[in-house]
Design an enzyme around this catalytic site. Structure first.
Site, PDB file in Angstrom:
ATOM      1  N   ARG A   1       1.135  -1.900  -0.229  1.00 30.33           N
ATOM      2  CA  ARG A   1       0.369  -0.129  -0.213  1.00 30.33           C
ATOM      3  C   ARG A   1       0.828   0.862  -0.416  1.00 30.33           C
ATOM      4  O   ARG A   1       1.434   1.442   0.754  1.00 30.33           O
ATOM      5  CB  ARG A   1      -0.520  -0.075   1.101  1.00 30.33           C
ATOM      6  CG  ARG A   1      -1.737   0.629   1.291  1.00 30.33           C
ATOM      7  CD  ARG A   1      -3.067   0.835   0.459  1.00 30.33           C
ATOM      8  NE  ARG A   1      -4.425  -0.199   0.852  1.00 30.33           N
ATOM      9  CZ  ARG A   1      -4.743  -0.295   1.617  1.00 30.33           C
ATOM     10  NH1 ARG A   1      -5.133   0.794   2.702  1.00 30.33           N
ATOM     11  NH2 ARG A   1      -5.956  -1.909   1.586  1.00 30.33           N
TER      12      ARG A   1
ATOM     13  N   LYS B   1     -14.120  -9.217   4.829  1.00 33.52           N
ATOM     14  CA  LYS B   1     -15.697  -8.765   4.692  1.00 33.52           C
ATOM     15  C   LYS B   1     -15.442  -8.428   3.066  1.00 33.52           C
ATOM     16  O   LYS B   1     -15.193  -7.766   2.525  1.00 33.52           O
ATOM     17  CB  LYS B   1     -14.496  -6.838   5.308  1.00 33.52           C
ATOM     18  CG  LYS B   1     -13.570  -6.629   4.704  1.00 33.52           C
ATOM     19  CD  LYS B   1     -13.251  -5.010   5.424  1.00 33.52           C
ATOM     20  CE  LYS B   1     -11.733  -4.319   5.216  1.00 33.52           C
ATOM     21  NZ  LYS B   1     -10.691  -5.338   5.551  1.00 33.52           N
TER      22      LYS B   1
ATOM     23  N   ASP C   1     -17.148   1.524   1.421  1.00 35.47           N
ATOM     24  CA  ASP C   1     -16.025   2.073   1.109  1.00 35.47           C
ATOM     25  C   ASP C   1     -15.493   2.527  -0.905  1.00 35.47           C
ATOM     26  O   ASP C   1     -16.196   1.123  -1.249  1.00 35.47           O
ATOM     27  CB  ASP C   1     -15.383   2.181   1.856  1.00 35.47           C
ATOM     28  CG  ASP C   1     -14.513   0.546   1.046  1.00 35.47           C
ATOM     29  OD1 ASP C   1     -15.092  -0.109   1.201  1.00 35.47           O
ATOM     30  OD2 ASP C   1     -12.846   0.239   2.113  1.00 35.47           O
TER      31      ASP C   1
ATOM     32  N   GLU D   1     -15.381  -6.216  12.468  1.00 32.14           N
ATOM     33  CA  GLU D   1     -14.678  -5.687  13.277  1.00 32.14           C
ATOM     34  C   GLU D   1     -14.582  -4.529  13.306  1.00 32.14           C
ATOM     35  O   GLU D   1     -15.523  -3.506  12.343  1.00 32.14           O
ATOM     36  CB  GLU D   1     -13.221  -5.135  12.141  1.00 32.14           C
ATOM     37  CG  GLU D   1     -12.764  -5.024  10.856  1.00 32.14           C
ATOM     38  CD  GLU D   1     -12.005  -5.044  10.811  1.00 32.14           C
ATOM     39  OE1 GLU D   1     -10.626  -5.459  11.343  1.00 32.14           O
ATOM     40  OE2 GLU D   1     -11.428  -4.738   9.065  1.00 32.14           O
TER      41      GLU D   1
ATOM     42  N   ASP E   1     -15.645  -3.208   0.314  1.00 30.38           N
ATOM     43  CA  ASP E   1     -15.695  -4.534   1.642  1.00 30.38           C
ATOM     44  C   ASP E   1     -16.148  -4.129   2.260  1.00 30.38           C
ATOM     45  O   ASP E   1     -16.466  -5.044   3.727  1.00 30.38           O
ATOM     46  CB  ASP E   1     -14.329  -4.886   1.204  1.00 30.38           C
ATOM     47  CG  ASP E   1     -12.937  -3.991   1.749  1.00 30.38           C
ATOM     48  OD1 ASP E   1     -13.310  -2.823   1.937  1.00 30.38           O
ATOM     49  OD2 ASP E   1     -12.147  -4.509   2.008  1.00 30.38           O
ATOM     50  N   ARG E   2     -16.478  -2.296   2.607  1.00 27.40           N
ATOM     51  CA  ARG E   2     -16.560  -2.064   3.911  1.00 27.40           C
ATOM     52  C   ARG E   2     -18.172  -1.344   3.648  1.00 27.40           C
ATOM     53  O   ARG E   2     -18.528  -1.122   2.859  1.00 27.40           O
ATOM     54  CB  ARG E   2     -15.540  -1.223   4.640  1.00 27.40           C
ATOM     55  CG  ARG E   2     -14.337  -1.450   4.572  1.00 27.40           C
ATOM     56  CD  ARG E   2     -13.809  -0.067   6.015  1.00 27.40           C
ATOM     57  NE  ARG E   2     -12.456  -0.586   6.839  1.00 27.40           N
ATOM     58  CZ  ARG E   2     -11.695  -0.777   6.148  1.00 27.40           C
ATOM     59  NH1 ARG E   2     -11.808  -1.340   4.958  1.00 27.40           N
ATOM     60  NH2 ARG E   2     -10.655  -1.303   7.047  1.00 27.40           N
TER      61      ARG E   2
ATOM     62  N   ASP F   1     -13.997   0.350  -2.336  1.00 30.27           N
ATOM     63  CA  ASP F   1     -13.708  -0.846  -2.978  1.00 30.27           C
ATOM     64  C   ASP F   1     -14.370  -2.284  -2.815  1.00 30.27           C
ATOM     65  O   ASP F   1     -14.742  -2.961  -2.426  1.00 30.27           O
ATOM     66  CB  ASP F   1     -12.179  -1.622  -2.750  1.00 30.27           C
ATOM     67  CG  ASP F   1     -12.270  -1.912  -1.424  1.00 30.27           C
ATOM     68  OD1 ASP F   1     -12.707  -0.617  -0.893  1.00 30.27           O
ATOM     69  OD2 ASP F   1     -11.134  -2.638  -1.257  1.00 30.27           O
TER      70      ASP F   1
ATOM     71  N   SER G   1      -8.492   0.490  -1.483  1.00 33.75           N
ATOM     72  CA  SER G   1      -9.454   0.146  -0.581  1.00 33.75           C
ATOM     73  C   SER G   1     -10.052   2.095  -0.290  1.00 33.75           C
ATOM     74  O   SER G   1     -10.767   2.856  -1.180  1.00 33.75           O
ATOM     75  CB  SER G   1      -9.378   0.153   0.823  1.00 33.75           C
ATOM     76  OG  SER G   1     -10.065   0.127   1.816  1.00 33.75           O
TER      77      SER G   1
END
Length: 603
Positions: free
Chosen positions: A54, A429, A313, A415, A317-318, A315, A156
């Site tokens: 990242r 996630k 978000d 989480e 995944d949240r 991408d 992300s």
């Protein structure tokens, strides 16, 4: 004058880099003998960790660009060859988001094509998505098609200049140690681009290339329908949902998920529904930063008379959820609050489907150690198992896989950083399935004249109030961070942790950096420990728990605090007041922001 090591590294780079934009940048720095910038670009290579890479996009070995992607993939490819004798039969999947950085000629799609080229040049089949996808589609594809590994090119919710390279193993979960060390080593050993490395036309002509886009889009939505239990209610519901993908990939996929559950489509925020790597309408494309990201969603909801906002978000995944209250105010649920709601809902649906009273002994839920302990309270009362893992979905995904392989049922994992795993078909996630399952839960509650907020209160009344507060300080100096944690380990003289924090008495300490846990008979921690990151948890005699830890991807020292009360007559206002006082004491005595020159989170 730049150090010879740096000019040498830059010269090596120029021999290998065939991207005109990044090589031009480096040529200019060499010509100007710009020592500071050369140090920034060539001082040290990006570190490959369990989260992969990242970093910012740009030239040099410290950033994400065509050459570092080629080098990383060559290392990863060699490492996979060593680990899988059937790699050429099974292959890998590669997905990408919509990020781009025109000044360095970088984009997620370009990186994905170069990664695919690397594998194809070695005779390894590649399942390369032809279009942008949500991150959870990569782990789903690995297990669905029984592949050896997967790569997702995404950063992300990081700032727009960043990108990332996220790696999944054959079990469909993110890699854990020592894979990161092994891959890192292999990258070091494979830095010179292989003969066909730059020839991405291979991707267009090779028989080894497959596009899983259509199949996976069909199969994923069929698989998550196993979690749809109230189709008729969904069809009839009067609730209106707003959805924002915050300029990311989520729009089309959340629309499909709603269709799969027989909902009317959610109303998209028009300014944010199409992918845009500039993220023009938000300061940070991170729903975790709260209400700022939702400004346009609130406005659309008011205009359309909608009561619930679902925000992914970039991408996807949240998931962040907000609900309009009777007062007209909006409540934005924390990750812990939505975790409590989804945990309750998924367990309730499971219970209705499983009348056999003995089945519950094989049921599990997981959450990370810095998340709320609400699932533990539900598990104790209802009789299923709860386990906590280290922070991050790599731990929960891998643990879920182990349990599933032992014939157990893992219903849910979450989480506090708004990440939820609501279906075992994705061992990570997934903000797409979480969005539609939240919509079904909301619609079912509406038939009982209950809102999400009212149901959350009912959960706390039944299982005990769990009030949480989390935040962070920004610190760019690693030395200060290390000293802050060392000070806590030598608080009242050498090797003694604090016995109190202001007026709050400390009853227990667990230090996962040094493998110490005062609550264990041998004083050794039960969870895996890591010397490379800082993490200390304090338990207080008033029922409070607080964890302080460093972030793996940002210059932050984070803290997570929670007060848990037993079920029954507890006053949430009193608890909140006490938690606020505890947090203030932790900030003042343990962080010492003035002394350590820490910058608080911007409100």
């Amino acid at each position: 004058m730049a150090a010879p090591r740096l000019t040498e590294a830059a010269a090596q780079w120029l021999r290998w880099d065939k991207n005109t934009k990044t090589s031009e940048i480096v040529k200019q720095l060499v010509a100007e003998e710009n020592a500071g910038e050369l140090q920034k670009y060539f001082g040290s290579r990006m570190e490959f960790g369990t989260a992969g890479l990242r970093a910012a996009m740009g030239a040099g070995i410290s950033q994400m660009n065509d050459l570092t992607i080629i080098q990383t993939t060559q290392g990863f490819c060699r490492y996979l060859e060593k680990n899988f004798s059937d790699l050429k039969k099974r292959g890998v999947v590669i997905g990408f988001d919509a990020r781009a950085h025109p000044s360095s000629g970088s984009s997620s799609k370009r990186f994905a094509r170069l990664a695919a080229t690397t594998f194809i040049s070695q005779g390894i089949p590649v399942y390369l998505f032809s279009n942008i996808i949500p991150t959870p589609f990569v782990p789903y594809t690995i297990t669905h098609l029984k592949l050896s590994a997967g790569i997702m090119i995404t950063a992300s919710h990081n700032p727009k200049q960043d990108n990332g390279y996220k790696v999944y193993w054959e079990n469909g979960a993110q890699i854990t140690s020592p894979h990161d060390k092994g891959i890192s080593q292999a990258i070091e050993e494979n830095q010179e681009p292989w003969p066909q490395a730059w020839d991405d036309s291979l991707v267009d002509s090779s028989l080894l290339l497959h596009d899983p886009y259509v199949t996976i889009n069909k199969d994923y939505f069929k698989d998550i329908q196993k979690h749809c239990f109230h189709r008729n209610i969904n069809k009839e519901t009067k609730l209106k949902f707003i959805h924002t993908s915050v300029h990311g990939v989520g729009h089309e996929f959340v629309q499909s998920a709603f269709k799969a559950f027989d909902f009317k489509p959610p109303l998209p925020v028009p300014e944010q529904k199409d992918p845009d790597p500039e993220f023009p309408t938000v300061k940070y494309p991170n729903p975790e930063e709260g209400k700022g990201v939702l400004t346009l969603s609130f406005a659309l909801a008011e205009k359309e008379g909608a009561g619930i906002i679902l925000a992914n978000d970039p991408d996807a995944d949240r998931l962040l959820v907000a609900e309009k209250q009777e007062s007209g105010e909006w409540k934005v649920f924390s990750g812990n609050e939505l975790g409590a709601l989804l945990g309750w809902w998924i367990f309730t649906c499971w219970k209705n489907q499983n009348q056999d009273p003995t089945a519950i002994k094989d049921v599990y839920m997981l959450s990370s150690t810095v998340s709320s302990k609400i699932l533990r309270a539900i598990a104790l009362k209802e009789g299923f198992h709860f386990e906590e893992t280290l922070t991050g979905f790599k731990w929960m995904g891998n643990r879920a896989k182990q349990l599933t392989d032992q014939g157990k049922t893992v219903l849910f994992a979450f989480e506090e950083a708004i990440g939820y795993m609501c279906s075992p078909v994705v061992l990570d996630k997934d903000g797409v399935s979480a969005a539609v399952i939240t919509a079904e839960m909301s619609s079912w509650l509406a038939t009982k004249n209950l809102s999400l907020s009212q149901q959350l209160k009912a959960i706390y009344d039944e299982y005990g109030y769990h009030i949480t507060k989390a935040s962070y300080f920004i610190c760019h100096d690693p030395k200060t961070i290390k000293e802050l944690f060392e000070n806590l380990r030598n608080y009242d003289g050498k090797n003694t942790y604090p016995k109190s924090c202001g007026k709050f008495k400390v009853s227990g300490v667990r230090d996962l950096t040094t493998d110490y846990d005062s609550s264990q008979p041998d004083q050794k921690a039960v969870l895996p420990t890591s010397k490379s990151s800082q993490m200390i948890t304090f338990t207080f005699s008033n029922g409070g728990v607080a964890t302080m830890r460093t972030s793996g991807t940002e210059p932050k020292i984070k803290y997570y605090a929670e007060l848990c009360a037993p079920p029954g007559n507890s006053d949430p206002y009193q608890l909140k007041k006490e938690l606020d006082e505890l947090v203030s004491a932790i900030e003042e005595y343990f962080f010492q922001p003035e002394k350590n020159k820490l910058k608080p989170k911007a409100e």
